[in-house]
Design an enzyme around this catalytic site. Structure first.
Site, short mmCIF file in Angstrom:
data_model
loop_
_atom_site.label_atom_id
_atom_site.label_comp_id
_atom_site.label_asym_id
_atom_site.label_seq_id
_atom_site.Cartn_x
_atom_site.Cartn_y
_atom_site.Cartn_z
N THR A 1 0.84 -1.18 0.16
CA THR A 1 0.14 -0.03 -0.12
C THR A 1 0.90 1.10 0.03
O THR A 1 0.69 2.08 -0.73
CB THR A 1 -0.95 -0.07 1.19
N SER B 1 5.93 -6.71 -2.33
CA SER B 1 5.90 -6.85 -1.05
C SER B 1 6.29 -8.13 -0.56
O SER B 1 6.33 -9.12 -1.28
CB SER B 1 4.24 -6.79 -0.78
N ALA B 2 6.47 -8.25 0.78
CA ALA B 2 7.10 -9.47 1.31
C ALA B 2 5.93 -10.54 1.94
O ALA B 2 6.11 -11.68 1.89
CB ALA B 2 7.84 -9.35 2.49
N HIS B 3 4.89 -10.00 2.00
CA HIS B 3 3.62 -10.57 2.49
C HIS B 3 3.04 -11.79 1.79
O HIS B 3 2.33 -12.55 2.10
CB HIS B 3 2.49 -9.90 3.34
N CYS C 1 -9.14 -7.89 1.10
CA CYS C 1 -9.28 -6.51 1.43
C CYS C 1 -10.33 -5.87 1.93
O CYS C 1 -10.35 -4.92 2.83
CB CYS C 1 -8.16 -6.17 0.57
#
Lengths: 389, 389
Positions: A76, A204-206, A327
Site C-alpha cells: 500500500t 511486498s514480502a507478505h 481486503c
C-alpha cells in the site's frame, strides 16, 4: 476445533517461513543498532551492511541496481509513494493526467481516486472478459499531459497477467512513466526491469511467506519522484523512517526461498483446482484467463450459490478460502474486478478465490474440491435461484 | 571484536525483548490469517481478535478508547498522517496555518516544511535554553486560520519534557487541534488523553524494545482527518494496508513489559551519568533540563572535542553512543536542537547523547564514564581549540 486448518486463501502465502524468522533474529538481538553512516560506530555499520545486502539481493531479482530499491512498509505504501510522488513531481512540469486500469487493487485505485478529488484527471482503462487491459485504448488515452500510467502486473483476485512488455513499450514510446503493482507476481512471474522499460514497481514480502509490514518500491534511476513520507534522510532521502532492518533482511530471505520448482508446484495445484471444479461441478465459471494467470491463483464462480455461504460451510470443515476481495472485509459489496470483466453481481457474489502457498499440497486441493462439491450441491438444493433456473 | 558491546545510544531501546518475539510467534505461524469481518472464516476472526486486543491494551495506557488508536508503520508515518491529514481536512474549512516547535524531530519538522512548499503558512515556535517552548508566543501565534499545533511531548535529542497540559489548555481554549509526538515518552512519562485535551498522539514500538516498523496514532473521536495512506478499508477506514498483526501484538507486549520500576532505574542511570560527567570532567555542559527530562536520556557537550572523535574512540572500546541526531546519519550537519536552544556549532558538535534501555546496568554507566574521562583528556591534549583557550 480441527486437527488442521487448510488455508487456501491469501493467508496461504502470508504464513511466515521459519527460515525467514531465523534470518531476522540476529537483527533483533545482536546487530540491532540504528543504521548509520561511515561516521558511526561499528555495530551501526554492520546493521547498515545487513540492510544494503538485503537491498542488493532483492534488487538483483528485478534486474535493478541496489540504489534503485526503496524499502517501505508494504504494497500500500509503495503504490501511494509511487503514484503520489510522480503526480506531485510532474503536475507543473508535465500535467495532471493519470491512467490506471479499472481492476487495480485498492492501493492504486483509491490513490487515483484521492488524486481525482485533488483536481487530477484520471482515466480508468477498460479490460476484456478475462481482465486484460485494452492496449489500443491505452495508446489513445495517453496525451501530452499524462504524467503516469499505473497498470498492475497481475490481478489480486482473478490472477490475470497483463502483457507488461507491450504496455511498457507503449508508455516508453510516448515518453510516459509507468508504474506497475507487482505484488502478486514478484518472484512468481519474471519481471526484468533491465529489459522491460517500467519505471516504478511495487513489491511486498507478505505474498511470499515474508514478514508483514515490509515492502519495497523499485524506482528507475532518474525518475522524478517527490518525497511522500517526510522526515529523516533514510533510504537515500527517498523515504523517511527508522529502517526496519530485520524486516528488510527477512524480505530478502523470503525472496531467496522462492524457487522455480515451487512456482511449478503452485501452478499444478492451480490447474488441478480449475480442471476438477469445471469437470466435477455443474454451472461453474472460471474468472480470469485459463493460461495467463499467476501460478498461485484460481478464481471460480459457483452459480446459484452465495460465496459467503460456501466460505462458512468450508470453514466449518476446516478450509479457509475467500470470496470477493479479502481486503474489502467490511462489507459484502460486489468485487469491482468481477464487475470490471463484465460479470454481474450474481457472478461476483458466487465467486471463490483460491491462493496456493508453500504449505499447501495436492491432497489439500483434492480435499477441498471434494468438500466443495458436496457443499455446492446442498446449497443449491435450498437455493430459490437454483430452483427457478 | 569485544566480548560485549555496550549500547548507550538509540539502539539501547531498539533491541527486541525476547518476550515480545514470543508473543508475536503465534501470529507468524498459527493465527496468520488476514483479519476479516464477522462474515469471514474462523481463523480470520481469531486474527482480528488478536489485533483488537493489542489495540485495546495500548489505547488503555493512553486513557483512550480502542477505536481511537490507528496502527501505522511507526513514528514517521504517524506524524505524517496526523499533520497532513488534519491540514488537508481543515484547509478549506478553517485555514492553512500550522504551528510547530523549532526543535521537533524530523517527521514533524520536515512534514511542516513540505506543507509550507504546498502553500501552507507554518510558524516555528521558539524554545528557551533548556528546550522548553514559549507558551506566550504559542498563545499569540494562534489565529482564526490555525488548523493545527504540533509540539512534541519530549525532545528526541536532549530529552526535555514539554508542559503538555499547559500547551493543550491553550490550544483547547482557542479551539485549535493539538498533535504531540510522544515517541520518546510513551510508557516512560504519563500522558493521559482523558485528562489532557490533546487530539492526536504519535507513538512507536521501537523505543521500548518492541518490533521495528510498528507505531500508532491516537486520534481523538471526532477529529477531522483526511485519509493519507489510501487503499483498502483497514483500521476503520483510516489507514490502508494489510494489518501487521504480529507487529501490533508485539507492540502491545512491549508496552506491557515497561514498569514504573524500570523507568526509575533508567532515571537513576541518567542522573548518575549527568552528575558524574559534570563532576569528574571539566568543561562539560548539560543539554536540556536537569529535572524535566525523559528518564532514558542524557545529553552532554564535552567542549573542545568533536563528538565524532569521542564516538569513534568509545566504539574502539566497545561502547556505542551517538552524537547529534542519530536519524540524521548522512552528514555531520549540526543538530538543529542544540542550535534551537541557543547553542553554537561547537556545542552541537561536541555533544554526546546517551539513551538508557532495559539491558543497561549501572556498571555499564560507570564503565563508559571512566572511558570517556580518559578519551576526552587525550583528545583535548591534541586539540588546537583546547590549547588556545
Amino acid at each position: 476445533m480441527f486437527d488442521k486448518i487448510t488455508y487456501l486463501d491469501n493467508a496461504a502465502s502470508t504464513r511466515l517461513d521459519e527460515r525467514v524468522l531465523e534470518a531476522m533474529k540476529p537483527y533483533f538481538f545482536d546487530t540491532y543498532a540504528v543504521a548509520t553512516s561511515e561516521f558511526g560506530y561499528s555495530m551501526g555499520i554492520d546493521a547498515k551492511e545487513g540492510l544494503m545486502d538485503a537491498r542488493g539481493s532483492i534488487a538483483k531479482t528485478l534486474g535493478a541496481s541496489e540504489e534503485e530499491l526503496v524499502f517501505t512498509s508494504g504494497e500500500t505504501e509503495s503504490s501511494n509513494m509511487a503514484i503520489k510522488g510522480v503526480a506531485a513531481a510532474l503536475r507543473k512540469k508535465k500535467g495532471s493526467h493519470i491512467i490506471v486500469s479499472r481492476i487495480e487493487d485498492f492501493p492504486v485505485l483509491n490513490t487515483a481516486k484521492s488524486l481525482e478529488r485533488q483536481g487530477y484527471k484520471v482515466d480508468y482503462l477498460n479490460v476484456d472478459s478475462e481482465g486484460t487491459v485494452d492496449l489500443d485504448q491505452l495508446g489513445s488515452l495517453i496525451n501530452k499531459e499524462t504524467a503516469l500510467v499505473s497498470i498492475q502486473h497481475a490481478n489480486q483476485e482473478i490472477g490475470t497477467l497483463q502483457d507488461i512488455k507491450a504496455i511498457a513499450d507503449i508508455c516508453n514510446e510516448k515518453d510516459v512513466l509507468l508504474h506497475t503493482d507487482a505484488t502478486h507476481t514478484f518472484t512468481r512471474v519474471p519481471l526484468d526491469v533491465s529489459k522491460i522499460p517500467v519505471d516504478l514497481v511495487t513489491i511486498s514480502a507478505h505474498t511470499i511467506h515474508g514478514p508483514r509490514g515490509v515492502g519495497a518500491l523499485y524506482v528507475r534511476e532518474g525518475t522524478p519522484l517527490e518525497k511522500w513520507m517526510d522526515g529523516g534522510y533514510q533510504e537515500l532521502n527517498r523515504r523517511a523512517g527508522l529502517e526496519n532492518i530485520p524486516g528488510a533482511v527477512g524480505f530478502a530471505k523470503a525472496v531467496e526461498l522462492v524457487t522455480p520448482e515451487e512456482n511449478a508446484s503452485l501452478a499444478r495445484m492451480r490447474d488441478h483446482t480449475i480442471s476438477k471444479a469445471l469437470e466435477d461441478i455443474p454451472h461453474v465459471t472460471l474468472n480470469g484467463s485459463r493460461n495467463d494467470r499467476t501460478p498461485q491463483n484460481a478464481n471460480l464462480t459457483f452459480h446459484y450459490v452465495e460465496g459467503e455461504s460456501m466460505t462458512l460451510h468450508l470453514d466449518m470443515r476446516g478450509f479457509a478460502v475467500s470470496t470477493g476481495s479479502a481486503c474489502f472485509s467490511r462489507s459484502l459489496e460486489a468485487s469491482h474486478v468481477i464487475l470490471g470483466i463484465g460479470g454481474d453481481h450474481e457472478r461476483a457474489h458466487g465467486s471463490l478465490r483460491f491462493t496456493f502457498g508453500r504449505y499447501n499440497t495436492m491432497e489439500d486441493v483434492d480435499a477441498i474440491l471434494g468438500a466443495l462439491k458436496e457443499i455446492v450441491e446442498k446449497l443449491r438444493e435450498i437455493s430459490p435461484l437454483y430452483a427457478k433456473k
